[in-house]
Design an enzyme around this catalytic site. Structure first.
Site, short mmCIF file in Angstrom:
data_model
loop_
_atom_site.label_atom_id
_atom_site.label_comp_id
_atom_site.label_asym_id
_atom_site.label_seq_id
_atom_site.Cartn_x
_atom_site.Cartn_y
_atom_site.Cartn_z
CE LYS A 11 13.54 -3.62 45.36
NZ LYS A 11 12.22 -2.99 45.05
CE1 TYR A 51 10.58 -2.38 50.29
CE2 TYR A 51 10.98 -4.72 49.99
CZ TYR A 51 11.24 -3.40 49.66
OH TYR A 51 12.19 -3.10 48.69
CG PHE A 59 2.47 -2.27 46.17
CD1 PHE A 59 3.61 -2.45 46.94
CD2 PHE A 59 1.88 -1.01 46.13
CE1 PHE A 59 4.17 -1.41 47.67
CE2 PHE A 59 2.43 0.05 46.85
CZ PHE A 59 3.56 -0.15 47.63
NE ARG A 87 14.19 7.40 47.45
CZ ARG A 87 13.41 6.32 47.51
NH1 ARG A 87 13.82 5.24 48.15
NH2 ARG A 87 12.24 6.30 46.94
CB THR A 93 9.02 3.52 42.44
OG1 THR A 93 9.39 4.35 43.54
CG2 THR A 93 8.60 2.15 42.93
NE ARG A 104 14.15 1.18 41.70
CZ ARG A 104 13.69 1.73 42.80
NH1 ARG A 104 13.34 3.01 42.81
NH2 ARG A 104 13.54 1.02 43.91
CG ASN A 114 11.80 -1.53 41.69
OD1 ASN A 114 12.27 -2.40 42.43
ND2 ASN A 114 11.09 -0.51 42.14
CG HIS A 117 15.35 -1.16 49.29
ND1 HIS A 117 14.11 -0.66 49.59
CD2 HIS A 117 16.17 -0.80 50.31
CE1 HIS A 117 14.18 -0.03 50.76
NE2 HIS A 117 15.42 -0.10 51.22
CD GLU A 128 15.18 0.51 54.64
OE1 GLU A 128 14.00 0.84 54.44
OE2 GLU A 128 16.08 0.72 53.80
P1 ATP Z 1 12.25 0.63 47.43
O1 ATP Z 1 11.64 0.88 48.80
O2 ATP Z 1 12.21 -0.83 47.02
O3 ATP Z 1 13.59 1.26 47.27
P2 ATP Z 1 10.80 2.84 46.38
O4 ATP Z 1 11.19 3.53 47.65
O5 ATP Z 1 11.20 3.48 45.09
O6 ATP Z 1 11.35 1.36 46.35
P3 ATP Z 1 8.25 2.31 47.56
O7 ATP Z 1 7.08 3.21 47.42
O8 ATP Z 1 8.98 2.27 48.87
O9 ATP Z 1 9.25 2.60 46.35
O10 ATP Z 1 7.73 0.84 47.22
C1 ATP Z 1 8.49 -0.30 47.60
C2 ATP Z 1 8.51 -1.29 46.46
O11 ATP Z 1 7.19 -1.79 46.27
C3 ATP Z 1 8.92 -0.73 45.10
O12 ATP Z 1 10.29 -0.74 44.89
C4 ATP Z 1 8.21 -1.67 44.15
O13 ATP Z 1 9.01 -2.83 43.92
C5 ATP Z 1 6.97 -2.06 44.89
N1 ATP Z 1 5.84 -1.25 44.43
C6 ATP Z 1 5.57 0.04 44.74
N2 ATP Z 1 4.46 0.46 44.12
C7 ATP Z 1 4.00 -0.59 43.41
C8 ATP Z 1 2.89 -0.82 42.57
N3 ATP Z 1 2.01 0.16 42.32
N4 ATP Z 1 2.74 -2.05 42.01
C9 ATP Z 1 3.63 -3.04 42.25
N5 ATP Z 1 4.71 -2.90 43.05
C10 ATP Z 1 4.90 -1.70 43.61
MG MG Z 2 10.89 2.66 49.58
#
Ligand code: ATP
Ligand code: MG
Length: 145
Positions: A11, A51, A59, A87, A93, A104, A114, A117, A128
């Site tokens: 990212k 996304y 968010f 993962r 996350t 992370r 973070n 992705h 994706e």
């Molecule tokens: P990613 O999809 O980026 O790999 P993830 O699968 O661990 O991350 P998701 O639930 O898919 O988490 O959320 C996508 C992204 O949105 C997260 O990586 C984070 O950057 C952001 N995000 C998720 N929850 C929050 C939150 N509560 N506040 C701010 N940003 C958030």
């Molecule tokens: Mg995700």
């Protein structure tokens, strides 16, 4: 276990912190094969498309503004059990909740920024990867020897 593909994105915070090499090192040390690698700056609209599953969440605007705030590095990866293993490598996350030694936990500043992705299923991984790479490129990049 089946050979799977997953999409990683290093990212914009990863690029800004000059951690591309460190994160790729960990990915390769964990046994992932890199099939595609690019550097690109997403527009806000492209980040919203990528996304789209999170549209409507509190968010969403913060996430897509951040993801379009600078260049990122999409990486198409292959490995046995790639989805779950990737993962596990990156951790939860929220970096405060991520297991010790995960990417992370070691590099991320906040839940919003973070570092990396990872796809959450084989089906989403395929979608994706197709967002950033064409099939012919992936085939051409398959390792030889
Ligand atoms: P990613 O999809 O980026 O790999 P993830 O699968 O661990 O991350 P998701 O639930 O898919 O988490 O959320 C996508 C992204 O949105 C997260 O990586 C984070 O950057 C952001 N995000 C998720 N929850 C929050 C939150 N509560 N506040 C701010 N940003 C958030
Ligand atoms: Mg995700």
């Amino acid at each position: 276990m089946a050979v799977e593909r997953t999409l990683a994105i290093l990212k914009p915070d990863c690029v800004r912190k000059e951690l591309i090499g460190d994160v790729l090192r960990r990915i390769q040390d964990a046994g992932f094969t890199i099939l595609g690698l690019r550097m690109t700056r997403l527009s806000k609209r492209e980040a919203e498309g990528f996304y789209a599953v999170h549209k409507g969440k509190a968010f969403f605007d913060e996430l897509t503004t951040f993801m379009s705030s600078g260049p990122c590095v999409p990486v198409a990866l292959e490995k046995e059990n790639a989805i779950a293993d990737f993962r596990a490598l990156i951790g939860a996350t929220n970096p405060k909740e991520a297991a010790e030694g995960t990417i992370r936990s070691d590099f991320a500043g906040s839940i919003g920024e973070n570092i990396v992705h990872g796809s959450d299923s084989v089906a989403n991984g395929q979608v994706e990867i197709n967002y950033f790479f064409d099939q012919a490129t992936l085939v051409a990049n398959e390792p030889v020897g």
